[in-house]
Design a protein around this motif. Structure first.
Motif, mmCIF file in Angstrom:
data_model
loop_
_atom_site.group_PDB
_atom_site.id
_atom_site.type_symbol
_atom_site.label_atom_id
_atom_site.label_comp_id
_atom_site.label_asym_id
_atom_site.label_seq_id
_atom_site.Cartn_x
_atom_site.Cartn_y
_atom_site.Cartn_z
ATOM 1 N N ARG A 188 -2.846 8.021 -8.286
ATOM 2 C CA ARG A 188 -1.647 7.950 -9.120
ATOM 3 C C ARG A 188 -1.638 9.100 -10.131
ATOM 4 N N HIS A 189 -2.810 9.405 -10.673
ATOM 5 C CA HIS A 189 -2.883 10.465 -11.681
ATOM 6 C C HIS A 189 -2.579 11.835 -11.081
ATOM 7 N N THR A 190 -3.048 12.045 -9.864
ATOM 8 C CA THR A 190 -2.763 13.331 -9.230
ATOM 9 C C THR A 190 -1.275 13.452 -8.921
ATOM 10 N N LEU A 191 -0.684 12.360 -8.425
ATOM 11 C CA LEU A 191 0.759 12.387 -8.151
ATOM 12 C C LEU A 191 1.534 12.603 -9.450
ATOM 13 N N ASP A 192 1.094 11.960 -10.502
ATOM 14 C CA ASP A 192 1.714 12.127 -11.819
ATOM 15 C C ASP A 192 1.613 13.598 -12.242
ATOM 16 N N PHE A 193 0.444 14.156 -12.038
ATOM 17 C CA PHE A 193 0.233 15.574 -12.378
ATOM 18 C C PHE A 193 1.197 16.461 -11.583
ATOM 19 N N LEU A 194 1.282 16.211 -10.270
ATOM 20 C CA LEU A 194 2.170 17.026 -9.434
ATOM 21 C C LEU A 194 3.620 16.904 -9.896
ATOM 22 N N LEU A 195 4.017 15.676 -10.250
ATOM 23 C CA LEU A 195 5.410 15.452 -10.679
ATOM 24 C C LEU A 195 5.689 16.095 -12.046
ATOM 25 N N SER A 196 4.633 16.417 -12.777
ATOM 26 C CA SER A 196 4.811 17.055 -14.089
ATOM 27 C C SER A 196 4.996 18.560 -13.974
ATOM 28 N N GLN A 197 4.665 19.104 -12.810
ATOM 29 C CA GLN A 197 4.704 20.555 -12.665
ATOM 30 C C GLN A 197 6.121 21.041 -12.392
ATOM 31 N N PRO A 198 6.591 22.014 -13.151
ATOM 32 C CA PRO A 198 7.938 22.541 -12.893
ATOM 33 C C PRO A 198 8.043 23.219 -11.534
ATOM 34 N N THR A 199 6.888 23.558 -10.951
ATOM 35 C CA THR A 199 6.902 24.240 -9.647
ATOM 36 C C THR A 199 6.923 23.255 -8.478
ATOM 37 N N THR A 200 6.910 21.961 -8.767
ATOM 38 C CA THR A 200 6.899 20.966 -7.689
ATOM 39 C C THR A 200 8.317 20.527 -7.332
ATOM 40 N N LEU A 201 8.612 20.500 -6.015
ATOM 41 C CA LEU A 201 9.827 19.851 -5.519
ATOM 42 C C LEU A 201 9.365 18.580 -4.824
ATOM 43 N N SER A 202 10.046 17.467 -5.092
ATOM 44 C CA SER A 202 9.606 16.212 -4.470
ATOM 45 C C SER A 202 10.815 15.373 -4.098
ATOM 46 N N TYR A 203 10.725 14.787 -2.907
ATOM 47 C CA TYR A 203 11.836 13.998 -2.375
ATOM 48 C C TYR A 203 11.300 12.706 -1.792
ATOM 49 N N ARG A 204 12.189 11.708 -1.725
ATOM 50 C CA ARG A 204 11.811 10.440 -1.112
ATOM 51 C C ARG A 204 12.909 10.029 -0.146
ATOM 52 N N ILE A 205 12.506 9.259 0.837
ATOM 53 C CA ILE A 205 13.469 8.661 1.770
ATOM 54 C C ILE A 205 13.618 7.214 1.364
ATOM 55 N N VAL A 206 14.866 6.782 1.283
ATOM 56 C CA VAL A 206 15.184 5.469 0.742
ATOM 57 C C VAL A 206 15.995 4.670 1.760
ATOM 58 N N THR A 207 15.685 3.375 1.854
ATOM 59 C CA THR A 207 16.460 2.493 2.732
ATOM 60 C C THR A 207 17.726 2.018 2.011
ATOM 61 N N GLU A 208 18.551 1.292 2.758
ATOM 62 C CA GLU A 208 19.769 0.707 2.157
ATOM 63 C C GLU A 208 19.415 -0.234 1.008
ATOM 64 N N ASP A 209 18.213 -0.809 1.064
ATOM 65 C CA ASP A 209 17.774 -1.724 -0.001
ATOM 66 C C ASP A 209 17.049 -1.001 -1.131
ATOM 67 N N ASN A 210 17.164 0.319 -1.132
ATOM 68 C CA ASN A 210 16.546 1.152 -2.170
ATOM 69 C C ASN A 210 15.015 1.097 -2.148
ATOM 70 N N GLU A 211 14.465 0.860 -0.974
ATOM 71 C CA GLU A 211 13.009 0.894 -0.834
ATOM 72 C C GLU A 211 12.582 2.311 -0.445
ATOM 73 N N THR A 212 11.569 2.824 -1.127
ATOM 74 C CA THR A 212 11.063 4.164 -0.793
ATOM 75 C C THR A 212 10.142 4.050 0.414
ATOM 76 N N VAL A 213 10.503 4.752 1.495
ATOM 77 C CA VAL A 213 9.703 4.655 2.723
ATOM 78 C C VAL A 213 9.205 6.018 3.209
ATOM 79 N N GLY A 214 9.464 7.050 2.429
ATOM 80 C CA GLY A 214 8.961 8.372 2.799
ATOM 81 C C GLY A 214 8.932 9.269 1.579
ATOM 82 N N PHE A 215 8.067 10.279 1.634
ATOM 83 C CA PHE A 215 7.962 11.200 0.493
ATOM 84 C C PHE A 215 7.524 12.569 0.985
ATOM 85 N N ALA A 216 7.872 13.565 0.205
ATOM 86 C CA ALA A 216 7.364 14.925 0.457
ATOM 87 C C ALA A 216 7.233 15.633 -0.880
ATOM 88 N N PHE A 217 6.114 16.330 -1.041
ATOM 89 C CA PHE A 217 5.859 17.144 -2.233
ATOM 90 C C PHE A 217 5.637 18.584 -1.787
#
Ligand SMILES: CC(C)(COP(=O)(O)OP(=O)(O)OC[C@H]1O[C@@H](n2cnc3c(N)ncnc32)[C@H](O)[C@@H]1OP(=O)(O)O)[C@@H](O)C(=O)NCCC(=O)NCCS
Length: 177
Positions: free
Chosen positions: A59-88
């Motif tokens: 979790r801390h590493t992901l938090d670190f990555l999300l703090s970086q201005p150089t990181t692009l991150s996306y998630r795939i979401v279902t109709e129920d707003n469940e996150t089922v995919g990610f890319a950093f």
């Protein structure tokens, strides 16, 4: 795939969760959304489910990555707003970017979601004039290699003992122009 062990282990090694039995999810629509710190809990759990071999980030590493201005991150979401995919992705100076990690929930695999996510990432990079995307993949991870080859990546090098368990990786590259 791992960025580099030093980053991965910044906040300590991850535990190895038990591999759950996969139940295929019902068919539905998916959308791609930005992934931000608001989704940290969900993406940490999903990351662990995607990498039961211990390659998941903390979790801390992901938090670190999300703090970086150089990181692009996306998630795939279902109709129920469940996150089922990610890319950093980390954008480097000089027109290159590094696919740090990508994963799709086991219940939602083989539906073209990783292909969609990669296309989305590539378009976002092209819009920023990034012309090269690189990644590392375990030599034994043939399903991910098939995905990358299908999306136009080439192996340019095999790196010996890249992972802490001694497995080699393939360095793969795609020109985005
Ligand atoms: C690799 C991964 C992201 C693929 O996600 P996905 O949404 O199931 O992939 P897609 O449905 O978009 O499949 C795209 C292509 O990848 C390849 N592929 C995906 N899963 C595969 C499998 N289990 N066996 C063989 N090829 C596979 C195929 O070429 C597939 O094309 P096809 O369906 O037309 O044959 C997913 O299996 C995953 O999250 N794995 C664990 C995490 C991981 O290894 N990430 C990559 C680290 S480098």
């Amino acid at each position: 795939m791992q960025l580099i062990d030093s980053i991965k282990n910044l906040f300590g090694p991850t535990a190895r969760p038990l591999v759950p039995k996969v139940k295929v999810a019902p068919a539905g629509e998916y959308v791609i959304r930005p992934l931000t710190k608001r989704h940290l809990r969900d993406v940490t759990l999903l990351n662990a489910a995607c990498f039961p071999n211990g390659d998941s980030y903390t979790r801390h590493t992901l938090d670190f990555l999300l703090s970086q201005p150089t990181t692009l991150s996306y998630r795939i979401v279902t109709e129920d707003n469940e996150t089922v995919g990610f890319a950093f992705v980390m954008v480097n100076e000089g027109g290159t970017a590094h696919l740090t990690t990508i994963g799709i929930a086991p219940e939602h695999r083989r539906r073209g979601l990783a292909k969609r996510l990669l296309l989305h990432v590539e378009n976002a990079l092209r819009a920023r004039s990034i012309n090269t995307l690189v990644l590392e993949v375990r030599v034994k991870n043939t399903s991910a290699q098939d995905l990358y080859r299908q999306k136009g990546f080439y192996v340019v090098q095999r790196l010996n003992k890249y992972y802490t368990d001694g497995e080699d990786c393939f360095l793969m590259v795609k020109a985005l122009y």
